[in-house]
Design a protein around this motif. Structure first.
Motif, PDB file in Angstrom:
ATOM      1  N   ALA A  33       0.838  -1.280  -0.157  1.00 11.65           N
ATOM      2  CA  ALA A  33       0.061  -0.093   0.012  1.00 11.65           C
ATOM      3  C   ALA A  33       0.740   1.393  -0.119  1.00 11.65           C
ATOM      4  N   ARG A  34       1.875   1.308   0.724  1.00 13.69           N
ATOM      5  CA  ARG A  34       2.685   2.322   1.012  1.00 13.69           C
ATOM      6  C   ARG A  34       3.406   2.619  -0.359  1.00 13.69           C
ATOM      7  N   MET A  35       4.016   1.433  -1.046  1.00 13.00           N
ATOM      8  CA  MET A  35       4.584   1.664  -2.373  1.00 13.00           C
ATOM      9  C   MET A  35       3.884   2.164  -3.377  1.00 13.00           C
ATOM     10  N   MET A  36       2.561   1.363  -3.762  1.00 13.07           N
ATOM     11  CA  MET A  36       1.614   1.850  -4.434  1.00 13.07           C
ATOM     12  C   MET A  36       1.103   3.358  -4.306  1.00 13.07           C
ATOM     13  N   SER A  37       1.114   3.869  -3.407  1.00 12.02           N
ATOM     14  CA  SER A  37       0.708   5.258  -3.065  1.00 12.02           C
ATOM     15  C   SER A  37       1.501   6.002  -3.349  1.00 12.02           C
ATOM     16  N   ARG A  38       2.840   5.826  -3.524  1.00 10.38           N
ATOM     17  CA  ARG A  38       3.832   6.751  -4.103  1.00 10.38           C
ATOM     18  C   ARG A  38       4.497   6.261  -5.400  1.00 10.38           C
ATOM     19  N   ASP A  39       3.675   5.474  -6.095  1.00  6.25           N
ATOM     20  CA  ASP A  39       3.990   5.001  -7.331  1.00  6.25           C
ATOM     21  C   ASP A  39       3.566   5.805  -8.342  1.00  6.25           C
ATOM     22  N   GLY A  40       3.723   7.119  -8.582  1.00  4.98           N
ATOM     23  CA  GLY A  40       3.436   7.755  -9.861  1.00  4.98           C
ATOM     24  C   GLY A  40       4.470   8.433 -10.610  1.00  4.98           C
ATOM     25  N   ASN A  41       5.704   8.056 -10.290  1.00  2.00           N
ATOM     26  CA  ASN A  41       6.708   8.725 -11.306  1.00  2.00           C
ATOM     27  C   ASN A  41       7.072   8.069 -12.538  1.00  2.00           C
ATOM     28  N   GLU A  42       7.918   8.823 -13.297  1.00  2.00           N
ATOM     29  CA  GLU A  42       8.147   8.323 -14.739  1.00  2.00           C
ATOM     30  C   GLU A  42       8.404   6.989 -14.822  1.00  2.00           C
ATOM     31  N   SER A  44       7.660   4.425 -13.228  1.00  2.00           N
ATOM     32  CA  SER A  44       6.697   3.329 -12.917  1.00  2.00           C
ATOM     33  C   SER A  44       5.858   3.499 -14.196  1.00  2.00           C
ATOM     34  N   VAL A  45       5.651   4.531 -14.781  1.00  2.00           N
ATOM     35  CA  VAL A  45       4.953   4.682 -15.957  1.00  2.00           C
ATOM     36  C   VAL A  45       5.523   4.002 -17.170  1.00  2.00           C
ATOM     37  N   ARG A  46       6.924   4.013 -17.319  1.00  2.00           N
ATOM     38  CA  ARG A  46       7.669   3.630 -18.132  1.00  2.00           C
ATOM     39  C   ARG A  46       7.675   2.027 -17.838  1.00  2.00           C
ATOM     40  N   LEU A  47       7.876   1.452 -16.748  1.00  2.00           N
ATOM     41  CA  LEU A  47       7.788   0.187 -16.355  1.00  2.00           C
ATOM     42  C   LEU A  47       6.449  -0.504 -16.892  1.00  2.00           C
ATOM     43  N   ARG A  48       5.471   0.349 -16.621  1.00  2.00           N
ATOM     44  CA  ARG A  48       4.191  -0.344 -16.946  1.00  2.00           C
ATOM     45  C   ARG A  48       3.821  -0.361 -18.571  1.00  2.00           C
ATOM     46  N   LEU A  49       4.314   0.681 -19.354  1.00  2.00           N
ATOM     47  CA  LEU A  49       4.300   0.452 -20.763  1.00  2.00           C
ATOM     48  C   LEU A  49       5.206  -0.482 -21.184  1.00  2.00           C
ATOM     49  N   ASP A  50       6.248  -0.807 -20.713  1.00  2.00           N
ATOM     50  CA  ASP A  50       7.216  -1.910 -20.999  1.00  2.00           C
ATOM     51  C   ASP A  50       6.314  -3.187 -20.968  1.00  2.00           C
ATOM     52  N   PHE A  51       5.823  -3.347 -19.788  1.00  2.00           N
ATOM     53  CA  PHE A  51       5.174  -4.468 -19.344  1.00  2.00           C
ATOM     54  C   PHE A  51       4.073  -4.771 -20.354  1.00  2.00           C
ATOM     55  N   ALA A  52       3.387  -3.814 -20.895  1.00  2.00           N
ATOM     56  CA  ALA A  52       2.060  -3.957 -21.598  1.00  2.00           C
ATOM     57  C   ALA A  52       2.616  -4.232 -23.098  1.00  2.00           C
ATOM     58  N   HIS A  53       3.555  -3.618 -23.347  1.00  2.00           N
ATOM     59  CA  HIS A  53       4.094  -4.029 -24.741  1.00  2.00           C
ATOM     60  C   HIS A  53       4.621  -5.301 -24.951  1.00  2.00           C
ATOM     61  N   PHE A  65      -3.334   1.559 -20.329  1.00  2.00           N
ATOM     62  CA  PHE A  65      -3.062   0.316 -19.345  1.00  2.00           C
ATOM     63  C   PHE A  65      -1.947   1.034 -18.109  1.00  2.00           C
ATOM     64  N   ALA A  66      -1.110   1.878 -18.879  1.00  2.00           N
ATOM     65  CA  ALA A  66       0.002   2.604 -17.935  1.00  2.00           C
ATOM     66  C   ALA A  66      -0.746   3.584 -17.196  1.00  2.00           C
ATOM     67  N   HIS A 141       5.118  -4.694 -11.770  1.00  2.00           N
ATOM     68  CA  HIS A 141       6.518  -4.589 -11.099  1.00  2.00           C
ATOM     69  C   HIS A 141       7.257  -5.963 -10.629  1.00  2.00           C
ATOM     70  N   GLU A 142       6.200  -7.202 -11.081  1.00  2.00           N
ATOM     71  CA  GLU A 142       6.830  -8.398 -10.908  1.00  2.00           C
ATOM     72  C   GLU A 142       6.454  -9.337 -11.835  1.00  2.00           C
ATOM     73  N   PRO A 143       7.070  -8.773 -13.270  1.00  2.00           N
ATOM     74  CA  PRO A 143       6.559  -9.355 -14.525  1.00  2.00           C
ATOM     75  C   PRO A 143       6.752 -10.867 -14.955  1.00  2.00           C
ATOM     76  N   ASP A 144       7.578 -11.689 -14.189  1.00  2.00           N
ATOM     77  CA  ASP A 144       7.662 -13.044 -14.330  1.00  2.00           C
ATOM     78  C   ASP A 144       6.969 -13.576 -13.187  1.00  2.00           C
ATOM     79  N   GLY A 145       6.174 -13.045 -12.645  1.00  2.00           N
ATOM     80  CA  GLY A 145       5.407 -13.738 -11.248  1.00  2.00           C
ATOM     81  C   GLY A 145       4.520 -14.857 -11.580  1.00  2.00           C
ATOM     82  N   ASP A 146       4.266 -15.856 -10.796  1.00  2.00           N
ATOM     83  CA  ASP A 146       3.513 -16.782 -11.069  1.00  2.00           C
ATOM     84  C   ASP A 146       2.226 -16.527  -9.837  1.00  2.00           C
TER      85      ASP A 146
END
Ligand SMILES: [Zn+2]
Length: 261
Positions: A33-42, A44-53, A65-66, A141-146
């Motif tokens: 919760a603490r991590m996600m509530s601070r997670d708005g910087n560039e 993490s947007v880049r991370l989500r874009l890469d993940f979606a791609h 998506f990002a 943030h855990e792209p290879d997770g199961d």
């Protein structure tokens, strides 16, 4: 507090302040919760874009998506800066009765369920729901997770820990009885999904290409994020089981193909 999702922890900041009460939750849920509530910087947007791609979304869908994934703070204006830790097996006395914490994984990292043997009641949070199956999603943030393997293991653990005749209080829809039956239905649902994924993966599929196979109705933007995470969860689970293989194409998109028998 059972877990970090906005519809569960969203008012924790207000509640703890208003009542001058500590927040009781598990370590991973509080940290998330603490991590996600601070997670708005560039970053993490880049991370989500890469993940979606990598999952096969086109540029427009990837940016939706990002953006959507960055909305956590809208539902969670503040997360208390300190908490009191509960975990597997913690006993909590409430009004003379003992409640025991049972941890579930897969829907959230360390989701607390509360079980009172004396009352025969389980506060299930989102771990076991009566009508819908809890969202099980691979996270950017855990792209290879199961997470599906974790969820299915947790269902087994809960089934063994709980008598079949208890009353379940879920966080969505109505209280119900028949927890063993419901656990079996949820496990069967995921097995059926895995079967559909296996059939589709006779030809290579990205997670994005699998979405219309798994979700036949039209998805809005909000649902698309969940659907992509769910498709990946089933794909990664089947990779872990040795049923399908992942290969990354020249464009950086992961495609999954059934193993030759
Ligand atoms: Zn949830």
């Amino acid at each position: 507090m059972t877990h970090y999702h906005p519809d569960h922890i969203g008012l924790a900041g207000w509640l703890t302040e208003h009542w001058q009460a500590p927040l009781w939750t598990t370590e991973k849920e509080w940290l998330h919760a603490r991590m996600m509530s601070r997670d708005g910087n560039e970053d993490s947007v880049r991370l989500r874009l890469d993940f979606a791609h990598r999952a096969g979304l086109d540029a427009e869908a990837a940016s939706i998506f990002a953006e959507r994934q960055g909305n956590y703070r809208r539902g969670v204006p503040s997360v208390p800066p300190s908490y009191r830790r509960i975990g597997e097996g913690t006993a909590i006395m409430i009004d003379g009765r003992e409640w025991q914490v049972i941890i579930g994984e897969g829907h959230a990292p360390e989701h607390a369920c509360l079980y009172c043997a004396e009352a025969g009641v389980l506060i299930a949070g989102d771990q076991i729901l009566p009508k819908i199956s809890p969202n099980i999603s691979v996270q950017a943030h855990e792209p290879d997770g199961d997470p599906l393997a974790r969820y299915l293991d947790s269902l087994k653990k809960l089934r063994a820990a709980l008598p079949s005749d208890i009353l379940v209080l879920p966080s969505h829809n109505l209280p119900f009885r028949g927890v063993h039956l419901r656990i079996d239905e949820l496990a069967a649902h995921h097995r059926a999904r895995c079967g559909e994924v296996m059939t589709a993966c006779a030809r290579p599929h990205s997670a994005a290409e699998l979405m219309p196979v798994l979700f036949r109705r039209r998805l809005d933007r909000h649902q698309m994020g969940f659907a992509l995470g769910e498709a990946l969860a089933h794909l990664h689970y089947l990779v872990g089981e040795g049923e399908i293989e992942r290969a990354t194409d020249d464009g950086g998109v992961d495609r999954f193909l059934r193993q030759a028998a």
